[in-house]
Write a protein that holds these residues in place. Structure first.
Motif, short mmCIF file in Angstrom:
data_model
loop_
_atom_site.label_atom_id
_atom_site.label_comp_id
_atom_site.label_asym_id
_atom_site.label_seq_id
_atom_site.Cartn_x
_atom_site.Cartn_y
_atom_site.Cartn_z
N ASP A 134 17.13 21.93 -1.96
CA ASP A 134 17.53 22.63 -3.07
C ASP A 134 16.01 22.74 -3.86
O ASP A 134 15.68 23.79 -4.30
CB ASP A 134 18.01 21.96 -4.10
N ALA A 135 15.12 21.79 -3.86
CA ALA A 135 13.80 21.96 -4.88
C ALA A 135 12.81 22.02 -3.72
O ALA A 135 11.59 22.22 -4.33
CB ALA A 135 13.80 20.57 -5.55
N GLY A 136 12.72 21.72 -2.43
CA GLY A 136 11.60 21.75 -1.66
C GLY A 136 10.63 20.40 -1.64
O GLY A 136 10.98 19.50 -2.61
N PRO A 137 9.76 20.11 -0.72
CA PRO A 137 9.15 18.82 -0.82
C PRO A 137 8.10 18.74 -1.98
O PRO A 137 7.70 19.87 -2.42
CB PRO A 137 8.53 18.90 0.51
N HIS A 138 7.90 17.49 -2.09
CA HIS A 138 7.11 17.07 -3.24
C HIS A 138 5.58 17.36 -2.88
O HIS A 138 5.30 17.17 -1.89
CB HIS A 138 7.14 15.73 -3.71
N VAL B 104 0.84 -0.93 0.02
CA VAL B 104 0.14 0.01 -0.02
C VAL B 104 0.91 1.35 0.00
O VAL B 104 0.63 2.24 -0.76
CB VAL B 104 -0.89 0.17 1.22
N PHE B 105 1.88 1.21 0.81
CA PHE B 105 2.63 2.83 0.99
C PHE B 105 3.55 2.77 -0.39
O PHE B 105 4.04 3.64 -0.66
CB PHE B 105 3.62 2.29 2.15
N ALA B 106 3.67 1.51 -1.10
CA ALA B 106 4.55 1.69 -2.44
C ALA B 106 3.62 2.77 -3.34
O ALA B 106 4.34 2.98 -4.29
CB ALA B 106 4.77 0.36 -2.85
N VAL B 107 2.49 2.63 -3.52
CA VAL B 107 1.44 3.38 -4.05
C VAL B 107 1.10 4.77 -3.59
O VAL B 107 0.48 5.58 -4.50
CB VAL B 107 0.05 2.76 -4.85
N LEU B 108 1.44 5.13 -2.54
CA LEU B 108 1.20 6.54 -1.92
C LEU B 108 2.08 7.48 -2.94
O LEU B 108 3.39 7.46 -2.64
CB LEU B 108 1.39 6.76 -0.56
N PRO B 109 1.54 8.33 -3.24
CA PRO B 109 2.27 9.31 -4.29
C PRO B 109 3.31 10.45 -3.29
O PRO B 109 2.71 10.74 -2.02
CB PRO B 109 1.25 10.29 -4.83
N GLY B 110 4.39 10.69 -3.77
CA GLY B 110 5.42 11.86 -3.34
C GLY B 110 6.02 11.30 -2.11
O GLY B 110 6.76 12.33 -1.48
N ILE B 111 6.07 9.96 -1.68
CA ILE B 111 6.73 9.78 -0.29
C ILE B 111 7.63 8.49 -0.74
O ILE B 111 7.34 7.69 -1.89
CB ILE B 111 5.86 9.35 0.59
N VAL B 112 8.59 8.27 0.26
CA VAL B 112 9.67 7.21 -0.12
C VAL B 112 9.50 6.32 1.25
O VAL B 112 9.87 6.76 2.35
CB VAL B 112 10.89 7.33 -0.32
#
Length: 350
Positions: A257-261, A213-221
């Motif tokens: 550098d880029a900020g959080p997703h 389930v956590f593998a499909v949650l967007p923008g996180i690792v």
């Protein structure tokens, strides 16, 4: 005049490898700042300045392109002539690009090796590093640099020398990957957040559904999936944990550098709310966060979030039950902020 933030938006040229989210975010940020200028004359002048900045990016694009041409020649079995034919450019253009970038790489690697060969700096004998100084093959130089970089005494170099060694190692790893070769793995603490993650072979069986389930949650690792040790008598012996970090907004960048997703931030926001909602319902579950010292690691890459549950609580919830209820609330109750391709999950009967 255009401020530094707008120049930051333009300084990195979009490429085919950058997703629509990243490109759209850059454009939206720049245009939103222009639109926010209430004085129309100031807005016109800022728009002109931003347009000039955009034109100046073309020079940076040219440098990136020339370096990419050079790196294409480093791939096994490729030459300047084959790359010229592949790209449809002249052999002269390839030769010029190779000459410029190779000279820069060789100088950087030579500087690093001269530091590493100094007595008392590196465990690798100097005579084993010396071939890298004489080599014309940049990939060979890179391999020697990586060998020495992994076994040196950081206290034996100055701050400036440390910066040279860091730059040389980053460059050596980069050209290895460009050439289709895998460099030696980095220590976990030195990896970018996007390169971290749990070893799938070590995910406990009781956490397989949660990991899916956590593998499909967007923008996180996802960072770890821990189950309690049934042999442990510690008061925390019934605790399970799921940890994650928010990815940077731009692929290959650092959060600093880029900020959080955007999606990762919204996912984290949702998970924190959902866990708190369960806790208010009496379940033995809570959120936590942690960070190692940023000044000893990578600022922006250190903060991580976690969900922890107690299987010994009066009203316990298992990891399987948690992800089942999470999916139900997000998808079936239509409270999630985007549609996801959820994995098929059996009933959560632990």
């Amino acid at each position: 005049m255009t401020d530094q933030r707008d120049r930051d938006v333009l300084d990195v040229a979009p490429t085919d490898g950058v997703d629509d989210y990243t490109q759209g975010l850059r454009t939206e940020r720049a245009l939103a700042r222009l639109a926010a200028i209430t004085d129309p004359i100031a807005r016109v002048r800022s728009a002109d300045d931003l347009a000039e900045q955009a034109r100046s990016v073309q020079g940076a694009i040219g440098r990136v392109r020339r370096q990419a041409i050079y790196e294409a020649t480093l791939r096994p079995g490729h030459t300047g002539e084959s790359v010229a034919a592949e790209l449809g450019v002249s052999a002269k253009a390839v030769s010029a690009a190779v000459s410029e970038s190779r000279a820069q790489d060789r100088q950087l690697f030579r500087s690093a090796l001269e530091i590493l060969m100094r007595p008392g700096v590196c465990e690798v004998p100097a005579d084993q590093l010396a071939p890298g100084l004489r080599a014309r093959d940049v990939l060979m130089q890179a391999r020697v640099v990586l060998r020495g970089r992994n076994s040196y005494d950081i206290s034996a170099v100055s701050d400036d020398e440390f910066a040279v060694l860091e730059e040389a190692e980053d460059r050596a790893r980069y050209i290895h990957r460009s050439a289709g070769m895998e460099p030696p793995p980095l220590e976990t603490w030195r990896r970018l957040l996007a390169e971290k993650g749990p070893d799938e072979d070590r995910v406990p069986d009781a956490m397989r559904r949660a990991a899916a389930v956590f593998a499909v949650l967007p923008g996180i690792v996802p960072l770890y999936f821990d189950m309690p040790d049934v042999q442990d008598s510690h008061p925390r012996s019934g605790w399970w944990r799921i940890g994650w970090g928010v990815l940077p907004a731009e692929e290959g960048a650092r959060v600093f550098d880029a900020g959080p997703h955007r999606d990762g931030w919204a996912t984290t926001e949702y998970l924190v709310w959902f866990v708190r909602d369960l806790a208010r319902g009496g379940y033995g579950i809570w959120n936590d966060l942690s960070s190692p010292p940023p000044f000893l690691n990578e600022p922006g890459e250190c903060l991580s979030f976690s969900i922890e549950g107690d299987l010994n609580a009066e009203k316990a919830i298992t990891p399987n039950e948690f992800v089942r209820d999470l999916r139900h609330m997000w998808a079936d109750q239509n409270t999630g902020f985007m549609e996801l391709d959820w994995p098929e999950l059996p009933d959560a009967d632990d």
